[in-house]
Design a protein around this motif. Structure first.
Motif: not given
Length: 136
Positions: A114-136
């Motif tokens: 559970t912790i491994l799969l959730v951490a991958v998903a949550k980190c991925g979400r924030y990485l996409v958000l961060m990429a969008a922020y820096f691309a803006w």
């Protein structure tokens, strides 16, 4: 102080309470905080909030919350039997994603999976958000 706010907003938003941590995440980046630390704090808080949901569902299934839990519905059982632990990779999805750690807890998926799969998903979400922020 902003990192502490990020941690708690991420934790609450991933638990059974509705909240949006994206605003605090972006505010932390906007303040010029180290993006790696912002990513780590957001991911940690969001992952731990999902694990709270997992744990509460597991306790409910075992009847340890002071009430007798209803048996799982046929739809929930069929869904989990079909997709299982891989649903946790979608735990980042707004509105429905918070239910996936609860299903994993209810159907007794092991903690480390559970912790491994959730951490991958949550980190991925924030990485996409961060990429969008820096691309803006």
């Amino acid at each position: 102080m902003l990192l502490l706010s990020l941690f708690f907003s991420a934790f609450i938003s991933a638990s059974i309470f509705p909240f949006a941590s994206e605003v605090v995440f972006i505010a932390a980046l906007d303040e010029g905080l180290n993006p790696v630390i912002v990513l780590a704090v957001g991911t940690l808080g969001n992952t731990l909030g999902a694990l709270l949901t997992w744990w509460l569902a597991r306790l409910a299934r075992e009847g340890k919350l002071g009430f007798k839990a209803k048996p799982s519905s046929a739809k929930a059982s069929a869904f989990y039997n079909r997709f299982g632990k891989w649903t946790l990779l979608f735990s980042w999805v707004p509105l429905i994603g918070d239910a996936f750690p609860g299903l994993a807890g209810w159907f007794k998926l092991p903690f480390w999976q559970t912790i491994l799969l959730v951490a991958v998903a949550k980190c991925g979400r924030y990485l996409v958000l961060m990429a969008a922020y820096f691309a803006w």
